[in-house]
Motif scaffolding. Sequence first.
Motif, PDB file in Angstrom:
ATOM      1  N   ASN A 125       0.843  -1.185   0.000  1.00  0.00           N
ATOM      2  CA  ASN A 125       0.000   0.000   0.000  1.00  0.00           C
ATOM      3  C   ASN A 125       0.882   1.240   0.000  1.00  0.00           C
ATOM      4  O   ASN A 125       1.838   1.318   0.766  1.00  0.00           O
ATOM      5  N   CYS A 126       0.530   2.177  -0.850  1.00  0.00           N
ATOM      6  CA  CYS A 126       1.277   3.414  -0.963  1.00  0.00           C
ATOM      7  C   CYS A 126       0.511   4.502  -0.225  1.00  0.00           C
ATOM      8  O   CYS A 126      -0.688   4.676  -0.422  1.00  0.00           O
ATOM      9  N   ARG A 127       1.235   5.211   0.605  1.00  0.00           N
ATOM     10  CA  ARG A 127       0.623   6.366   1.262  1.00  0.00           C
ATOM     11  C   ARG A 127       1.434   7.611   0.938  1.00  0.00           C
ATOM     12  O   ARG A 127       2.656   7.563   0.818  1.00  0.00           O
ATOM     13  N   ILE A 128       0.716   8.684   0.777  1.00  0.00           N
ATOM     14  CA  ILE A 128       1.332   9.989   0.555  1.00  0.00           C
ATOM     15  C   ILE A 128       1.672  10.521   1.943  1.00  0.00           C
ATOM     16  O   ILE A 128       0.798  10.629   2.802  1.00  0.00           O
ATOM     17  N   VAL A 129       2.942  10.820   2.177  1.00  0.00           N
ATOM     18  CA  VAL A 129       3.381  11.241   3.504  1.00  0.00           C
ATOM     19  C   VAL A 129       2.966  12.696   3.719  1.00  0.00           C
ATOM     20  O   VAL A 129       3.487  13.599   3.065  1.00  0.00           O
ATOM     21  N   GLU A 130       2.012  12.894   4.625  1.00  0.00           N
ATOM     22  CA  GLU A 130       1.469  14.227   4.902  1.00  0.00           C
ATOM     23  C   GLU A 130       2.218  14.931   6.029  1.00  0.00           C
ATOM     24  O   GLU A 130       2.297  16.157   6.047  1.00  0.00           O
ATOM     25  N   ASN A 131       2.739  14.162   6.990  1.00  0.00           N
ATOM     26  CA  ASN A 131       3.449  14.733   8.127  1.00  0.00           C
ATOM     27  C   ASN A 131       4.725  15.413   7.616  1.00  0.00           C
ATOM     28  O   ASN A 131       5.601  14.754   7.056  1.00  0.00           O
ATOM     29  N   LYS A 132       4.829  16.736   7.801  1.00  0.00           N
ATOM     30  CA  LYS A 132       5.951  17.498   7.236  1.00  0.00           C
ATOM     31  C   LYS A 132       7.303  17.021   7.738  1.00  0.00           C
ATOM     32  O   LYS A 132       8.242  16.862   6.955  1.00  0.00           O
ATOM     33  N   ALA A 133       7.426  16.774   9.050  1.00  0.00           N
ATOM     34  CA  ALA A 133       8.712  16.332   9.608  1.00  0.00           C
ATOM     35  C   ALA A 133       9.113  14.976   9.018  1.00  0.00           C
ATOM     36  O   ALA A 133      10.272  14.770   8.641  1.00  0.00           O
ATOM     37  N   LYS A 134       8.158  14.070   8.923  1.00  0.00           N
ATOM     38  CA  LYS A 134       8.434  12.741   8.364  1.00  0.00           C
ATOM     39  C   LYS A 134       8.769  12.863   6.878  1.00  0.00           C
ATOM     40  O   LYS A 134       9.712  12.240   6.387  1.00  0.00           O
ATOM     41  N   ALA A 135       8.009  13.672   6.154  1.00  0.00           N
ATOM     42  CA  ALA A 135       8.266  13.867   4.721  1.00  0.00           C
ATOM     43  C   ALA A 135       9.651  14.471   4.496  1.00  0.00           C
ATOM     44  O   ALA A 135      10.379  14.046   3.597  1.00  0.00           O
ATOM     45  N   ASP A 136      10.023  15.450   5.313  1.00  0.00           N
ATOM     46  CA  ASP A 136      11.344  16.066   5.187  1.00  0.00           C
ATOM     47  C   ASP A 136      12.457  15.054   5.450  1.00  0.00           C
ATOM     48  O   ASP A 136      13.474  15.030   4.745  1.00  0.00           O
ATOM     49  N   TYR A 137      12.264  14.212   6.469  1.00  0.00           N
ATOM     50  CA  TYR A 137      13.257  13.180   6.787  1.00  0.00           C
ATOM     51  C   TYR A 137      13.376  12.187   5.629  1.00  0.00           C
ATOM     52  O   TYR A 137      14.481  11.876   5.175  1.00  0.00           O
ATOM     53  N   TYR A 138      12.240  11.695   5.135  1.00  0.00           N
ATOM     54  CA  TYR A 138      12.260  10.745   4.025  1.00  0.00           C
ATOM     55  C   TYR A 138      12.857  11.384   2.771  1.00  0.00           C
ATOM     56  O   TYR A 138      13.606  10.754   2.034  1.00  0.00           O
ATOM     57  N   ARG A 139      12.526  12.636   2.511  1.00  0.00           N
ATOM     58  CA  ARG A 139      13.073  13.342   1.341  1.00  0.00           C
ATOM     59  C   ARG A 139      14.598  13.420   1.439  1.00  0.00           C
ATOM     60  O   ARG A 139      15.317  13.173   0.470  1.00  0.00           O
ATOM     61  N   LYS A 140      15.099  13.756   2.624  1.00  0.00           N
ATOM     62  CA  LYS A 140      16.552  13.858   2.847  1.00  0.00           C
ATOM     63  C   LYS A 140      17.241  12.504   2.598  1.00  0.00           C
ATOM     64  O   LYS A 140      18.264  12.433   1.925  1.00  0.00           O
ATOM     65  N   MET A 141      16.654  11.438   3.117  1.00  0.00           N
ATOM     66  CA  MET A 141      17.228  10.100   2.932  1.00  0.00           C
ATOM     67  C   MET A 141      17.148   9.672   1.464  1.00  0.00           C
ATOM     68  O   MET A 141      18.084   9.077   0.933  1.00  0.00           O
ATOM     69  N   HIS A 142      16.047   9.990   0.825  1.00  0.00           N
ATOM     70  CA  HIS A 142      15.849   9.637  -0.587  1.00  0.00           C
ATOM     71  C   HIS A 142      16.853  10.382  -1.473  1.00  0.00           C
ATOM     72  O   HIS A 142      17.443   9.798  -2.388  1.00  0.00           O
ATOM     73  N   LEU A 143      17.081  11.648  -1.182  1.00  0.00           N
ATOM     74  CA  LEU A 143      18.043  12.434  -1.947  1.00  0.00           C
ATOM     75  C   LEU A 143      19.472  11.937  -1.712  1.00  0.00           C
ATOM     76  O   LEU A 143      20.267  11.863  -2.652  1.00  0.00           O
ATOM     77  N   ALA A 144      19.783  11.540  -0.491  1.00  0.00           N
ATOM     78  CA  ALA A 144      21.123  11.001  -0.196  1.00  0.00           C
ATOM     79  C   ALA A 144      21.368   9.709  -0.974  1.00  0.00           C
ATOM     80  O   ALA A 144      22.491   9.437  -1.404  1.00  0.00           O
ATOM     81  N   HIS A 145      20.322   8.908  -1.184  1.00  0.00           N
ATOM     82  CA  HIS A 145      20.457   7.645  -1.919  1.00  0.00           C
ATOM     83  C   HIS A 145      20.453   7.861  -3.439  1.00  0.00           C
ATOM     84  O   HIS A 145      20.956   7.030  -4.184  1.00  0.00           O
ATOM     85  N   ASN A 146      19.882   8.978  -3.877  1.00  0.00           N
ATOM     86  CA  ASN A 146      19.770   9.300  -5.304  1.00  0.00           C
ATOM     87  C   ASN A 146      20.250  10.734  -5.551  1.00  0.00           C
ATOM     88  O   ASN A 146      19.485  11.588  -6.024  1.00  0.00           O
ATOM     89  N   PRO A 147      21.518  11.031  -5.254  1.00  0.00           N
ATOM     90  CA  PRO A 147      21.994  12.420  -5.281  1.00  0.00           C
ATOM     91  C   PRO A 147      22.004  13.080  -6.660  1.00  0.00           C
ATOM     92  O   PRO A 147      22.006  14.310  -6.743  1.00  0.00           O
ATOM     93  N   ASP A 148      21.980  12.314  -7.725  1.00  0.00           N
ATOM     94  CA  ASP A 148      22.018  12.888  -9.071  1.00  0.00           C
ATOM     95  C   ASP A 148      20.637  13.246  -9.612  1.00  0.00           C
ATOM     96  O   ASP A 148      20.523  13.666 -10.768  1.00  0.00           O
ATOM     97  N   TYR A 149      19.595  13.076  -8.799  1.00  0.00           N
ATOM     98  CA  TYR A 149      18.229  13.269  -9.304  1.00  0.00           C
ATOM     99  C   TYR A 149      17.369  14.170  -8.413  1.00  0.00           C
ATOM    100  O   TYR A 149      16.215  13.849  -8.126  1.00  0.00           O
TER     101      TYR A 149
END
Length: 187
Positions: A125-149
Amino acid sequence: ERSKSDNMKDQRGQDSTTNDALSTMARDGSQLKPPFPELVREMLSKCRLAYLSTVDSAMESSHLSLMRFTYLNDAGDGEVVIMSTNTKTKKFEMLQRQKGVALLVHDFGQNSLSAGLYSITLNGNCRIVENKAKADYYRKMHLAHNPDYPQFIVGEDIAILCIDVTSARICDINDQVTKWNVGEGKP
């Protein structure tokens, strides 16, 4: 020396603390689930691209997207797959209406001795992360794993998605399939 009743009070206190923690996790949307099989963890850790399948129930069709992803073992959400998408896409529209997704990950084209041996279909199941702090944390981790994109990860119109995996089908190069699901815990 501690009495039996003191020990029982301590146990009730620990049980109460555990129940409170579980209640908080459930209220916050966290999921308790068994760990992924080791092979799934390895593949999700080394790969970055997957194919995301969603369903357009209004059109009675499916939609397929090539996606960058990040595997995380999050303290609150457990083992999850993080993605991002522009909010002005058909995919985002569909994910607002329908949460069920399939994700195909494979190691073909990877630079290692074990490359090209497995493909894994994950359902969940896919959920859209609404919690700003959680979204910011996930975004940071996602960018670290995919730095060229960063163009696919950072921006006002970019939503963070979290896939809660419920099952997996692991297929090897000899077409041998192993199944795993969250209810059973082991392949």
